[in-house]
Every structure is written in C-alpha cells, then in structure tokens.
Write a protein that holds these residues in place. Structure first.
Motif, PDB file in Angstrom:
ATOM      1  N   THR A 168       0.819  -1.213   0.000  1.00 20.97           N
ATOM      2  CA  THR A 168       0.000   0.000   0.000  1.00 20.97           C
ATOM      3  C   THR A 168       0.852   1.261   0.000  1.00 20.97           C
ATOM      4  N   SER A 169       2.155   1.123  -0.241  1.00 23.20           N
ATOM      5  CA  SER A 169       3.058   2.272  -0.263  1.00 23.20           C
ATOM      6  C   SER A 169       3.160   2.841  -1.671  1.00 23.20           C
ATOM      7  N   VAL A 170       3.224   4.159  -1.754  1.00 26.31           N
ATOM      8  CA  VAL A 170       3.404   4.841  -3.032  1.00 26.31           C
ATOM      9  C   VAL A 170       4.546   5.838  -2.862  1.00 26.31           C
ATOM     10  N   ALA A 171       5.516   5.804  -3.783  1.00 27.03           N
ATOM     11  CA  ALA A 171       6.672   6.697  -3.714  1.00 27.03           C
ATOM     12  C   ALA A 171       6.768   7.502  -5.000  1.00 27.03           C
ATOM     13  N   ARG A 172       6.936   8.814  -4.849  1.00 22.99           N
ATOM     14  CA  ARG A 172       7.194   9.691  -5.989  1.00 22.99           C
ATOM     15  C   ARG A 172       8.654  10.091  -5.925  1.00 22.99           C
ATOM     16  N   VAL A 173       9.428   9.671  -6.918  1.00 25.25           N
ATOM     17  CA  VAL A 173      10.881   9.853  -6.932  1.00 25.25           C
ATOM     18  C   VAL A 173      11.227  10.903  -7.977  1.00 25.25           C
ATOM     19  N   HIS A 193       4.494   7.607   1.042  1.00 21.99           N
ATOM     20  CA  HIS A 193       3.490   7.484   2.087  1.00 21.99           C
ATOM     21  C   HIS A 193       2.818   6.126   1.980  1.00 21.99           C
ATOM     22  N   GLY A 194       2.189   5.726   3.065  1.00 17.93           N
ATOM     23  CA  GLY A 194       1.449   4.477   3.111  1.00 17.93           C
ATOM     24  C   GLY A 194       2.331   3.291   3.439  1.00 17.93           C
ATOM     25  N   GLY A 195       1.712   2.251   3.979  1.00 17.55           N
ATOM     26  CA  GLY A 195       2.423   1.008   4.234  1.00 17.55           C
ATOM     27  C   GLY A 195       3.429   1.095   5.356  1.00 17.55           C
ATOM     28  N   GLY A 221      10.657  -0.761  -0.917  1.00 20.73           N
ATOM     29  CA  GLY A 221      10.385  -1.392  -2.205  1.00 20.73           C
ATOM     30  C   GLY A 221       9.769  -0.433  -3.207  1.00 20.73           C
ATOM     31  N   ALA A 222       8.887   0.437  -2.735  1.00 20.87           N
ATOM     32  CA  ALA A 222       8.263   1.427  -3.612  1.00 20.87           C
ATOM     33  C   ALA A 222       9.296   2.430  -4.117  1.00 20.87           C
ATOM     34  N   ILE A 223      10.196   2.865  -3.242  1.00 19.84           N
ATOM     35  CA  ILE A 223      11.242   3.804  -3.649  1.00 19.84           C
ATOM     36  C   ILE A 223      12.161   3.151  -4.666  1.00 19.84           C
ATOM     37  N   THR A 251      10.072  -4.501 -11.811  1.00 23.88           N
ATOM     38  CA  THR A 251       8.922  -5.364 -11.594  1.00 23.88           C
ATOM     39  C   THR A 251       8.206  -4.983 -10.308  1.00 23.88           C
ATOM     40  N   ARG A 252       6.882  -4.851 -10.392  1.00 26.55           N
ATOM     41  CA  ARG A 252       6.113  -4.510  -9.202  1.00 26.55           C
ATOM     42  C   ARG A 252       5.773  -5.781  -8.455  1.00 26.55           C
ATOM     43  N   ASP A 253       6.008  -5.768  -7.157  1.00 20.77           N
ATOM     44  CA  ASP A 253       5.652  -6.897  -6.306  1.00 20.77           C
ATOM     45  C   ASP A 253       4.176  -6.740  -5.959  1.00 20.77           C
ATOM     46  N   GLY A 254       3.324  -7.572  -6.532  1.00 19.95           N
ATOM     47  CA  GLY A 254       1.880  -7.407  -6.400  1.00 19.95           C
ATOM     48  C   GLY A 254       1.273  -8.007  -5.150  1.00 19.95           C
TER      49      GLY A 254
END
Length: 150
Positions: free
Chosen positions: A21-26, A75-77, A84-86, A125-128
């Motif tokens: 549930t994490s989202v990262a804007r890099v 944010h999130g998670g 992992g999101a970063i 690859t996104r870990d789903g």
C-alpha cells in the motif's frame, strides 16, 4: 539595465513506485549524490541495512550513486514496503533518464541496455503481493468460525 544571470534550469526525471500500500514519488536530478526521503536523510529514515540497500540498488546498478540527487515523497504502508516502492520508482526514473538522453543519438543501445539491466535485476517489476482483505462472516481473511454439528 541590469542583466540578471540565472542558473540554467535543472532537469528532473520522475518515477512512481508502488509496493503493497506504499506509493513513492521519486525525482532525480544532476547533483552531488544526496538522498532525501520525506525531507530526511537516507540513514535517518531507514535504520535497517536491507532497506537502505534496496533503495540505493538501482543507483549502484546504473553507477550513478554520487552523480544524482534524489528527492522522494513516500506514504502508506510500512518501512519495508516503502523501501520497495522507492526502489521501483528510482528504477523507473533512471529508465526515463537514459531513454531521454539517448534519443538524440542515432544508436539507442544505451537506453535499451540500461532498461534491460534494470529489468533483469528485478527493479522494474512490481511486487503485487498485498494483504488479503477480511471477508464478511469470517474472523479474518480466511479463518472461519468453528462449525458445530449440534
């Protein structure tokens, strides 16, 4: 009249990464190699070595560790999900950076080669895997109430 000399505009490369549930804007830009995550340094934000190595993995693969400034809003998670999101967001930003810089040249092997290296290493690859939701009429996601015949 006074002429104002302005510095040339910085070029930013953006990437979005997701894990659980994490989202990262890099946001990547040319610089000295500083990494800021939500306004804090890498060592301050991630205390475990595995999370730090996950974050800097794509930079080390591209050999850009000390040549790019990284700014991240995440944010999130939890902590590992954010790492992992970063990681995925940084890989996507690097892919766009190498893709844009090599389009002016006739050969596109640099962009394809870097994207292939990032993909083969598993950074694109996104870990789903996500937490399964609780179902109606059950104690949790899968656990049921005890069945009573009588």
């Amino acid at each position: 009249m006074a002429e104002s000399k302005t510095a040339p505009k910085k070029t930013y490369y953006l990437g979005t990464g997701r894990r659980k549930t994490s989202v990262a804007r890099v946001r990547l830009s040319e610089g000295a190699g500083t990494i800021q995550i939500n306004g804090r340094g890498l060592e301050d934000y991630f205390t475990e070595v595995k999370d730090r190595s996950a974050v800097i993995g794509p930079l080390d693969l591209a050999e850009m560790r000390n040549r790019l400034d990284v700014s991240v809003l995440v944010h999130g998670g939890g902590i590992t999900g954010q790492a992992g999101a970063i990681c995925q967001g940084m890989a996507r930003a690097l892919k766009s950076m190498f893709g844009l810089s090599t389009q002016a040249q006739p050969e596109a092997e640099g962009a394809g080669g870097m994207a292939k290296k990032l993909r083969d290493s598993g950074y694109l690859t996104r870990d789903g895997r996500m937490k399964e939701r609780k179902k109606y009429g059950r104690k949790g996601a899968r656990k049921k109430f005890q069945f009573s015949k009588r």
